[in-house]
Design a protein around this motif. Structure first.
Motif, PDB file in Angstrom:
ATOM      1  N   GLU A 199      -7.603  33.337   6.182  1.00 58.68           N
ATOM      2  CA  GLU A 199      -8.524  34.447   6.423  1.00 58.68           C
ATOM      3  C   GLU A 199      -9.417  34.167   7.635  1.00 58.68           C
ATOM      4  O   GLU A 199      -9.574  35.008   8.513  1.00 58.68           O
ATOM      5  N   ARG A 200      -9.979  32.974   7.687  1.00 59.47           N
ATOM      6  CA  ARG A 200     -10.832  32.608   8.815  1.00 59.47           C
ATOM      7  C   ARG A 200     -10.008  32.533  10.096  1.00 59.47           C
ATOM      8  O   ARG A 200     -10.417  33.009  11.150  1.00 59.47           O
ATOM      9  N   SER A 201      -8.812  31.969  10.007  1.00 58.36           N
ATOM     10  CA  SER A 201      -7.945  31.870  11.170  1.00 58.36           C
ATOM     11  C   SER A 201      -7.602  33.247  11.719  1.00 58.36           C
ATOM     12  O   SER A 201      -7.632  33.472  12.927  1.00 58.36           O
ATOM     13  N   SER A 202      -7.311  34.179  10.832  1.00 57.93           N
ATOM     14  CA  SER A 202      -7.003  35.546  11.271  1.00 57.93           C
ATOM     15  C   SER A 202      -8.188  36.157  12.007  1.00 57.93           C
ATOM     16  O   SER A 202      -8.027  36.827  13.024  1.00 57.93           O
ATOM     17  N   TYR A 203      -9.380  35.931  11.498  1.00 57.66           N
ATOM     18  CA  TYR A 203     -10.589  36.452  12.136  1.00 57.66           C
ATOM     19  C   TYR A 203     -10.742  35.853  13.537  1.00 57.66           C
ATOM     20  O   TYR A 203     -10.957  36.570  14.512  1.00 57.66           O
ATOM     21  N   TYR A 204     -10.616  34.520  13.630  1.00 53.86           N
ATOM     22  CA  TYR A 204     -10.785  33.859  14.919  1.00 53.86           C
ATOM     23  C   TYR A 204      -9.653  34.179  15.892  1.00 53.86           C
ATOM     24  O   TYR A 204      -9.848  34.182  17.100  1.00 53.86           O
ATOM     25  N   GLN A 205      -8.474  34.446  15.378  1.00 53.51           N
ATOM     26  CA  GLN A 205      -7.378  34.864  16.244  1.00 53.51           C
ATOM     27  C   GLN A 205      -7.631  36.265  16.798  1.00 53.51           C
ATOM     28  O   GLN A 205      -7.296  36.560  17.942  1.00 53.51           O
ATOM     29  N   ALA A 206      -8.220  37.116  15.985  1.00 54.71           N
ATOM     30  CA  ALA A 206      -8.443  38.508  16.386  1.00 54.71           C
ATOM     31  C   ALA A 206      -9.458  38.619  17.524  1.00 54.71           C
ATOM     32  O   ALA A 206      -9.298  39.453  18.415  1.00 54.71           O
ATOM     33  N   ALA A 244      -7.483  33.977  26.412  1.00 51.89           N
ATOM     34  CA  ALA A 244      -7.703  34.591  25.098  1.00 51.89           C
ATOM     35  C   ALA A 244      -6.464  34.464  24.232  1.00 51.89           C
ATOM     36  O   ALA A 244      -6.545  34.135  23.042  1.00 51.89           O
ATOM     37  N   ASP A 245      -5.313  34.690  24.823  1.00 53.80           N
ATOM     38  CA  ASP A 245      -4.064  34.585  24.073  1.00 53.80           C
ATOM     39  C   ASP A 245      -3.808  33.141  23.653  1.00 53.80           C
ATOM     40  O   ASP A 245      -3.417  32.877  22.510  1.00 53.80           O
ATOM     41  N   THR A 246      -4.065  32.196  24.551  1.00 55.31           N
ATOM     42  CA  THR A 246      -3.892  30.780  24.224  1.00 55.31           C
ATOM     43  C   THR A 246      -4.858  30.358  23.121  1.00 55.31           C
ATOM     44  O   THR A 246      -4.479  29.636  22.193  1.00 55.31           O
ATOM     45  N   ALA A 247      -6.100  30.824  23.195  1.00 49.22           N
ATOM     46  CA  ALA A 247      -7.087  30.494  22.164  1.00 49.22           C
ATOM     47  C   ALA A 247      -6.633  31.006  20.800  1.00 49.22           C
ATOM     48  O   ALA A 247      -6.748  30.288  19.795  1.00 49.22           O
ATOM     49  N   ALA A 248      -6.121  32.218  20.762  1.00 45.28           N
ATOM     50  CA  ALA A 248      -5.641  32.770  19.492  1.00 45.28           C
ATOM     51  C   ALA A 248      -4.483  31.935  18.946  1.00 45.28           C
ATOM     52  O   ALA A 248      -4.415  31.662  17.737  1.00 45.28           O
ATOM     53  N   ASP A 249      -3.577  31.518  19.821  1.00 41.47           N
ATOM     54  CA  ASP A 249      -2.457  30.679  19.384  1.00 41.47           C
ATOM     55  C   ASP A 249      -2.947  29.336  18.851  1.00 41.47           C
ATOM     56  O   ASP A 249      -2.438  28.835  17.845  1.00 41.47           O
ATOM     57  N   ILE A 250      -3.929  28.743  19.517  1.00 42.83           N
ATOM     58  CA  ILE A 250      -4.476  27.464  19.061  1.00 42.83           C
ATOM     59  C   ILE A 250      -5.136  27.637  17.697  1.00 42.83           C
ATOM     60  O   ILE A 250      -4.941  26.814  16.798  1.00 42.83           O
ATOM     61  N   CYS A 251      -5.901  28.706  17.527  1.00 43.25           N
ATOM     62  CA  CYS A 251      -6.552  28.962  16.229  1.00 43.25           C
ATOM     63  C   CYS A 251      -5.513  29.051  15.122  1.00 43.25           C
ATOM     64  O   CYS A 251      -5.712  28.519  14.030  1.00 43.25           O
ATOM     65  N   GLU A 252      -4.429  29.712  15.409  1.00 40.08           N
ATOM     66  CA  GLU A 252      -3.365  29.856  14.412  1.00 40.08           C
ATOM     67  C   GLU A 252      -2.802  28.495  14.008  1.00 40.08           C
ATOM     68  O   GLU A 252      -2.480  28.266  12.840  1.00 40.08           O
ATOM     69  N   LEU A 253      -2.717  27.583  14.962  1.00 41.48           N
ATOM     70  CA  LEU A 253      -2.139  26.265  14.695  1.00 41.48           C
ATOM     71  C   LEU A 253      -3.098  25.292  14.022  1.00 41.48           C
ATOM     72  O   LEU A 253      -2.667  24.435  13.266  1.00 41.48           O
TER      73      LEU A 253
END
Length: 107
Positions: free
Chosen positions: A84-91, A69-78
């Motif tokens: 806005e969408r990235s923040s949602y998917y990171q959350a 989950a943490d890795t997925a959030a980091d990938i979304c950020e990159l």
């Protein structure tokens, strides 16, 4: 290829390995040897390909381990340029990681 492997049935250790490798690829830039061959945008190309599989990355972050989950959030950020969408998917995966960690500590 990594996204295709992640979409298949992998063992948990293999999934974590591929996921971590994907994170390293999308966070990187072209090596000087690739730049010498005119491939300056290799990092951008990796992020673009990962963006195509963003739904899979988020799904794995939600259903995988807390580390996934943490890795997925980091990938979304990159990979997602839409803040806005990235923040949602990171959350989504980060919330899942926190919930899993709480359940683990409650045992």
């Amino acid at each position: 290829m990594i996204l295709a492997a992640l979409a298949g049935g992998l063992s948990a250790p293999a999934r974590t390995h591929f996921f971590t490798t994907l994170w390293r690829l999308v966070g990187g830039h072209a090596h000087h040897s690739e730049q010498a061959l005119g491939r300056d945008s290799l990092g951008d190309e990796c992020r673009a390909r990962a963006r195509e599989g963003l739904w899979l990355i988020v799904r794995l972050g939600i259903t995988g381990s807390a580390d996934d989950a943490d890795t997925a959030a980091d990938i979304c950020e990159l990979v997602d340029p839409d803040d806005e969408r990235s923040s949602y998917y990171q959350a989504l995966p980060r919330e899942r990681a926190v919930a899993k960690a709480k359940r683990r500590h409650a045992r």
